[in-house]
Design a protein around this motif. Sequence first.
Motif, PDB file in Angstrom:
ATOM      1  N   TRP A  81      32.165  22.676  44.502  1.00  0.00           N
ATOM      2  CA  TRP A  81      32.520  23.398  45.726  1.00  0.00           C
ATOM      3  C   TRP A  81      31.261  23.831  46.479  1.00  0.00           C
ATOM      4  CZ3 TRP A  81      32.398  28.677  47.401  1.00  0.00           C
ATOM      5  CH2 TRP A  81      33.255  28.976  48.470  1.00  0.00           C
ATOM      6  N   LEU A  82      30.249  24.294  45.755  1.00  0.00           N
ATOM      7  CA  LEU A  82      28.972  24.655  46.388  1.00  0.00           C
ATOM      8  C   LEU A  82      28.304  23.427  47.001  1.00  0.00           C
ATOM      9  CD1 LEU A  82      27.501  27.153  43.755  1.00  0.00           C
ATOM     10  CD2 LEU A  82      28.440  27.713  46.021  1.00  0.00           C
ATOM     11  N   ILE A  83      28.417  22.289  46.320  1.00  0.00           N
ATOM     12  CA  ILE A  83      27.885  21.044  46.896  1.00  0.00           C
ATOM     13  C   ILE A  83      28.587  20.740  48.212  1.00  0.00           C
ATOM     14  CG2 ILE A  83      27.607  18.565  46.558  1.00  0.00           C
ATOM     15  CD1 ILE A  83      27.506  19.089  43.543  1.00  0.00           C
ATOM     16  N   ALA A  84      29.912  20.907  48.236  1.00  0.00           N
ATOM     17  CA  ALA A  84      30.674  20.637  49.457  1.00  0.00           C
ATOM     18  C   ALA A  84      30.259  21.578  50.590  1.00  0.00           C
ATOM     19  CB  ALA A  84      32.174  20.765  49.177  1.00  0.00           C
ATOM     20  N   ILE A  85      29.947  22.826  50.265  1.00  0.00           N
ATOM     21  CA  ILE A  85      29.465  23.752  51.291  1.00  0.00           C
ATOM     22  C   ILE A  85      28.163  23.231  51.885  1.00  0.00           C
ATOM     23  CG2 ILE A  85      28.445  26.035  51.639  1.00  0.00           C
ATOM     24  CD1 ILE A  85      30.550  27.189  49.825  1.00  0.00           C
ATOM     25  N   LEU A  86      27.279  22.718  51.026  1.00  0.00           N
ATOM     26  CA  LEU A  86      26.027  22.136  51.531  1.00  0.00           C
ATOM     27  C   LEU A  86      26.313  20.931  52.416  1.00  0.00           C
ATOM     28  CD1 LEU A  86      23.757  22.337  48.349  1.00  0.00           C
ATOM     29  CD2 LEU A  86      23.742  23.843  50.347  1.00  0.00           C
ATOM     30  N   TYR A  87      27.313  20.124  52.042  1.00  0.00           N
ATOM     31  CA  TYR A  87      27.709  19.002  52.901  1.00  0.00           C
ATOM     32  C   TYR A  87      28.153  19.502  54.276  1.00  0.00           C
ATOM     33  CZ  TYR A  87      27.927  15.912  48.758  1.00  0.00           C
ATOM     34  OH  TYR A  87      27.641  15.169  47.640  1.00  0.00           O
ATOM     35  N   GLU A 114      24.163  12.740  49.075  1.00  0.00           N
ATOM     36  CA  GLU A 114      24.406  12.867  47.645  1.00  0.00           C
ATOM     37  C   GLU A 114      23.346  13.695  46.923  1.00  0.00           C
ATOM     38  OE1 GLU A 114      26.883   8.873  46.362  1.00  0.00           O
ATOM     39  OE2 GLU A 114      24.692   8.832  46.278  1.00  0.00           O
ATOM     40  N   ILE A 115      22.120  13.652  47.403  1.00  0.00           N
ATOM     41  CA  ILE A 115      21.038  14.336  46.689  1.00  0.00           C
ATOM     42  C   ILE A 115      21.183  15.853  46.709  1.00  0.00           C
ATOM     43  CG2 ILE A 115      19.387  12.482  47.099  1.00  0.00           C
ATOM     44  CD1 ILE A 115      18.182  14.236  49.312  1.00  0.00           C
ATOM     45  N   LEU A 116      22.035  16.387  47.582  1.00  0.00           N
ATOM     46  CA  LEU A 116      22.184  17.838  47.650  1.00  0.00           C
ATOM     47  C   LEU A 116      22.694  18.410  46.333  1.00  0.00           C
ATOM     48  CD1 LEU A 116      23.664  18.200  51.254  1.00  0.00           C
ATOM     49  CD2 LEU A 116      21.351  18.745  50.490  1.00  0.00           C
ATOM     50  N   GLY A 117      23.577  17.683  45.664  1.00  0.00           N
ATOM     51  CA  GLY A 117      24.078  18.150  44.370  1.00  0.00           C
ATOM     52  C   GLY A 117      22.980  18.204  43.328  1.00  0.00           C
ATOM     53  N   ARG A 118      22.081  17.225  43.352  1.00  0.00           N
ATOM     54  CA  ARG A 118      20.962  17.226  42.394  1.00  0.00           C
ATOM     55  C   ARG A 118      19.981  18.352  42.707  1.00  0.00           C
ATOM     56  NH1 ARG A 118      21.822  12.999  39.353  1.00  0.00           N
ATOM     57  NH2 ARG A 118      22.528  11.028  40.274  1.00  0.00           N
TER      58      ARG A 118
END
Length: 512
Positions: A78-84, A91-95
């Motif tokens: 969910w935090l990754i999706a907020i960054l999106y 994709e690298i945002l999750g890493r």
Amino acid sequence: MSTMKVIFLCLFLLGSGIRAIDVWRPVDGRVRESWRECDIASIARNYYREGMNLFYPRIDWRGDGPGYTEMEFPLYPWLIAILYKIVGFHEILGRILAYLFSLATMGVFFQLVRYLLPDIGAIAASLFFVLSPLSVRISNSLQPEGLMFLCYVLAAYAFIRWLDNDSWIDYGIAVVATMMAILAKANAAHIGIFFAVILFWQKGLGVLKRARIWIFAIVSLLPAILWYRHAHALWLTYGNSLGISNEYHWIGWDFFTTPTFIVNIGYLDARYVWMFGGVIIAGIGIVWGKTSRAVRYSLYWFATVMLYYVIAARTTGELWATYYHVVSIPPVAILIGAGTEVIAAWTMPVREQQRCSSLPLEFWRSRWKRETVFFAIISLLLTVFLQLWQLKKDVHPMSMQGKYACALQFAGKIPSNVLIVASGGNSKDENGYPIAYNASYFFYWLDRKGFNIPIEEQSVENLRAFARRGARYFIAETWHLHRKPEFEAELRKNFNVLQECRDVLLVQLTTN
């Protein structure tokens, strides 16, 4: 800046550099846990595209349903999706997010060992942690372990401090961190046993009369209980689970008749945590530093971890389940630090050693002592060498890039609005216990939705049943087909193979 601060800054920079390797890599199948990464990445992408309701995560292998799935509390995707939402789909945002979790974890662990150990021991424990292959592996992996591990280590540090100073701040941090660790991964709940052991050892059973103890337990556990109850309802309604209700993890009677479980648990911990030589260093710390509080805490902590491994042996004893053993690292690192502290003391002048020890002077002058020091130093160097060797070996150890390349070739041949069927794994182990067979990677790489089919159920009849539900293509992994050669012959006879590559077939689900 003091010498110790400079040393720990250097350790932090070293750990940061090692953990930054591959942080810019897309989700392309270059790691062991590619199926897990693709699950997390797809859930984040589905939040981004289909709605940001935190309590309803969606997977891609949803069949013809909405895809709501049972899983650990999905805060990380969910935090990754907020960054999106903020900067667009990358994709690298999750890493990067996982990497930041790992840096915070290092910082908290440094504080923990500096609180429990003298300087040399704290440095050694921190270096062991920095170079730990498992700690590095989860540091930029799209898995919830990164968030869990941060909260897990923070909870231990804050709890120990709270026992010492009775501070409301440390108490609050310990409660919240424990709650978040269990939400992030339910198996982190074993840390509560460790807390109970050191609480009773230090304060006695009378501490149960304190309201704060019961508040701690309730606040730590209640959110997880509520979440997993909700998540289980999603499983009962939609039939999707990320290895919780659709897999049996727990010890059975076969644990007592089959040595494989305990052998594998020991092997995984020895190879990926202790690095074999670390057992010797820790043993020195245990024997000659057994009165140390740090050693006692670490032994209680590690015993709790081993109890968890045994209870969940059907998973923690699997050779692929290396990342489940990340929780061994903190207590083992502290024991390594304690052992290094003893070895360092052995290198002092004899009179100084005797003054700091209860052992007789004759011991320190003996030939046995000199040989022990030599053996201990060799073991310490061997441990560091094996860590570096495993770090190098862990770079893309089980590459699935062949399948990833096939997916890129197939993508243009599959319309975006159709469902697919993709090969899954076995649905049961050799003893008949259920296994989570779902494989998420082709759905994520192709950006398609659809069905997984386990190996045992692969048949022309079942593929036709999926076709009646809207599936138009079958992504068949060849290693699965080779396990059922008669099915491959029937598949080629009844359906049109559009394209073949080394690892995968693209099959159109229409009769010839």
